[in-house]
Scaffold this motif. Structure first.
Motif, PDB file in Angstrom:
ATOM      1  N   GLY A 132     -32.326  41.441  35.237  1.00  0.00           N
ATOM      2  CA  GLY A 132     -32.008  40.211  35.953  1.00  0.00           C
ATOM      3  C   GLY A 132     -31.374  40.382  37.316  1.00  0.00           C
ATOM      4  O   GLY A 132     -31.150  39.393  38.029  1.00  0.00           O
ATOM      5  N   MET A 133     -31.040  41.601  37.723  1.00  0.00           N
ATOM      6  CA  MET A 133     -30.365  41.793  39.002  1.00  0.00           C
ATOM      7  C   MET A 133     -31.245  41.381  40.174  1.00  0.00           C
ATOM      8  O   MET A 133     -32.451  41.655  40.195  1.00  0.00           O
ATOM      9  N   ILE A 134     -30.631  40.726  41.166  1.00  0.00           N
ATOM     10  CA  ILE A 134     -31.274  40.481  42.455  1.00  0.00           C
ATOM     11  C   ILE A 134     -30.895  41.652  43.347  1.00  0.00           C
ATOM     12  O   ILE A 134     -29.730  41.825  43.706  1.00  0.00           O
ATOM     13  N   LEU A 135     -31.872  42.480  43.699  1.00  0.00           N
ATOM     14  CA  LEU A 135     -31.622  43.693  44.464  1.00  0.00           C
ATOM     15  C   LEU A 135     -32.267  43.558  45.839  1.00  0.00           C
ATOM     16  O   LEU A 135     -33.488  43.443  45.951  1.00  0.00           O
ATOM     17  N   VAL A 136     -31.434  43.540  46.871  1.00  0.00           N
ATOM     18  CA  VAL A 136     -31.905  43.362  48.241  1.00  0.00           C
ATOM     19  C   VAL A 136     -31.666  44.661  49.007  1.00  0.00           C
ATOM     20  O   VAL A 136     -30.529  45.124  49.111  1.00  0.00           O
ATOM     21  N   LYS A 137     -32.740  45.242  49.550  1.00  0.00           N
ATOM     22  CA  LYS A 137     -32.641  46.523  50.253  1.00  0.00           C
ATOM     23  C   LYS A 137     -32.967  46.313  51.734  1.00  0.00           C
ATOM     24  O   LYS A 137     -34.047  45.818  52.059  1.00  0.00           O
TER      25      LYS A 137
ATOM     26  N   VAL B 158     -28.157  46.389  49.324  1.00  0.00           N
ATOM     27  CA  VAL B 158     -28.099  47.790  49.730  1.00  0.00           C
ATOM     28  C   VAL B 158     -28.392  47.892  51.227  1.00  0.00           C
ATOM     29  O   VAL B 158     -29.432  47.416  51.694  1.00  0.00           O
ATOM     30  N   PHE B 159     -27.483  48.517  51.965  1.00  0.00           N
ATOM     31  CA  PHE B 159     -27.670  48.730  53.399  1.00  0.00           C
ATOM     32  C   PHE B 159     -27.907  50.208  53.686  1.00  0.00           C
ATOM     33  O   PHE B 159     -27.119  51.061  53.297  1.00  0.00           O
ATOM     34  N   GLU B 160     -29.004  50.479  54.367  1.00  0.00           N
ATOM     35  CA  GLU B 160     -29.284  51.798  54.920  1.00  0.00           C
ATOM     36  C   GLU B 160     -29.704  51.595  56.374  1.00  0.00           C
ATOM     37  O   GLU B 160     -30.050  50.487  56.778  1.00  0.00           O
ATOM     38  N   GLY B 161     -29.676  52.653  57.153  1.00  0.00           N
ATOM     39  CA  GLY B 161     -30.087  52.519  58.548  1.00  0.00           C
ATOM     40  C   GLY B 161     -29.634  53.696  59.382  1.00  0.00           C
ATOM     41  O   GLY B 161     -28.908  54.582  58.915  1.00  0.00           O
ATOM     42  N   TRP B 162     -30.072  53.708  60.619  1.00  0.00           N
ATOM     43  CA  TRP B 162     -29.674  54.752  61.550  1.00  0.00           C
ATOM     44  C   TRP B 162     -28.171  54.691  61.820  1.00  0.00           C
ATOM     45  O   TRP B 162     -27.559  53.614  61.689  1.00  0.00           O
ATOM     46  N   ASP B 163     -27.592  55.816  62.204  1.00  0.00           N
ATOM     47  CA  ASP B 163     -26.205  55.816  62.674  1.00  0.00           C
ATOM     48  C   ASP B 163     -26.100  54.853  63.857  1.00  0.00           C
ATOM     49  O   ASP B 163     -26.963  54.843  64.739  1.00  0.00           O
ATOM     50  N   ALA B 164     -25.044  54.030  63.859  1.00  0.00           N
ATOM     51  CA  ALA B 164     -24.778  53.042  64.915  1.00  0.00           C
ATOM     52  C   ALA B 164     -25.795  51.911  64.937  1.00  0.00           C
ATOM     53  O   ALA B 164     -25.950  51.227  65.938  1.00  0.00           O
ATOM     54  N   SER B 165     -26.460  51.685  63.800  1.00  0.00           N
ATOM     55  CA  SER B 165     -27.464  50.614  63.755  1.00  0.00           C
ATOM     56  C   SER B 165     -26.870  49.232  63.486  1.00  0.00           C
ATOM     57  O   SER B 165     -27.595  48.240  63.479  1.00  0.00           O
ATOM     58  N   GLY B 166     -25.561  49.166  63.247  1.00  0.00           N
ATOM     59  CA  GLY B 166     -24.919  47.873  63.048  1.00  0.00           C
ATOM     60  C   GLY B 166     -24.750  47.466  61.600  1.00  0.00           C
ATOM     61  O   GLY B 166     -24.564  46.272  61.315  1.00  0.00           O
ATOM     62  N   LYS B 167     -24.764  48.426  60.691  1.00  0.00           N
ATOM     63  CA  LYS B 167     -24.589  48.098  59.277  1.00  0.00           C
ATOM     64  C   LYS B 167     -23.240  47.424  59.037  1.00  0.00           C
ATOM     65  O   LYS B 167     -23.150  46.407  58.347  1.00  0.00           O
TER      66      LYS B 167
END
Length: 246
Positions: free
Chosen positions: A151-156, A52-61
């Motif tokens: 069992g999911m590997i969840l990376v935030k 899961v990717f979150e971040g500021w606008d223009a943060s390079g996601k």
């Protein structure tokens, strides 16, 4: 605890080292992804992986996602992007629209934005009532616990850039005809509300960080360094998940 203020944007890698580490991490990820998919190793399906990717606008996601999946076969990973919910999606619980894209065993999904919109943009812009977004913290944590219990590997990952660097990137996009489409009036409006968004981010990190799905805050003022750390974080999470699943 305020986490964003503790991010060290000056902790960067020399360009040559960043490139070398990125290539090594991408090859490492490729092997791990093939292992999860049952293509190599014991040839059995490993646990589902969701990043899961979150971040500021223009943060390079977008750039980080590109490097994350660059060495992977397109058949072995799905990248899904979420914007404002449609009219039909608004008729359901806010988590409903995310279920169809979640990976099954042996699968991998990368989410560009996610269910955290409920406690970020929907909170700040008033698209969700206060009772709704306050309730959402517990709903999100229980949702994620359900996924990881299966069992999911969840990376935030939260991509964090300074206000100064964000403004520089906005101006750079505005001056480039081929990238102007990436900058909208909404981006400028959101920037004006950065203090409100920062408050929302801090509360999100504090209330939805849990042992089975912790937050990884990545300093992203330096793009090459951020991309390395994103891929390495995902590799480490997969290795831990595979070890736990044994």
């Amino acid at each position: 605890m305020k986490r964003l203020s503790q991010v060290d944007q000056d902790d960067t890698l020399p360009k040559a080292e960043a490139l070398e580490r990125l290539e090594a991490a991408q090859e490492r990820l490729l092997r791990l992804r093939l292992t999860l998919g049952g293509q190599i190793g014991e040839h059995k399906l490993g646990p589902p992986l969701c990043v899961v990717f979150e971040g500021w606008d223009a943060s390079g996601k977008g750039g980080s996602i590109k490097r994350l999946v660059d060495h992977l076969d397109p058949r072995h990973v799905r990248v899904s992007q979420f914007a404002a919910p449609t009219f039909d999606e608004k008729r359901h619980h806010f988590l409903w629209r995310f279920w169809p894209v979640l990976p099954g065993w042996g699968g991998m999904t990368v989410l560009d934005r996610s269910w955290y919109g409920r406690v970020l943009v929907e909170r700040v812009e008033g698209f969700a009532g206060e009772e709704q977004w306050r309730r959402a913290y517990d709903e999100i944590v229980e949702f994620e616990r359900t996924l990881t219990a299966e069992g999911m590997i969840l990376v935030k990952i939260w991509m964090h850039i300074s206000s100064k660097e964000q403004l520089r990137r906005f101006n750079s996009r505005a001056a480039d005809p081929l990238r102007q489409w990436k900058l909208t009036d909404e981006d400028w409006r959101n920037r004006k509300k950065r203090p409100q968004y920062k408050e929302a981010v801090e509360e999100m990190l504090a209330r939805t960080d849990h042992p089975t799905a912790p937050w990884h805050v990545v300093a992203a003022d330096d793009k090459p360094t951020a991309r390395v750390r994103v891929v390495e974080i995902v590799c480490q999470a997969i290795e831990h998940g595979l070890k736990t699943a044994e």
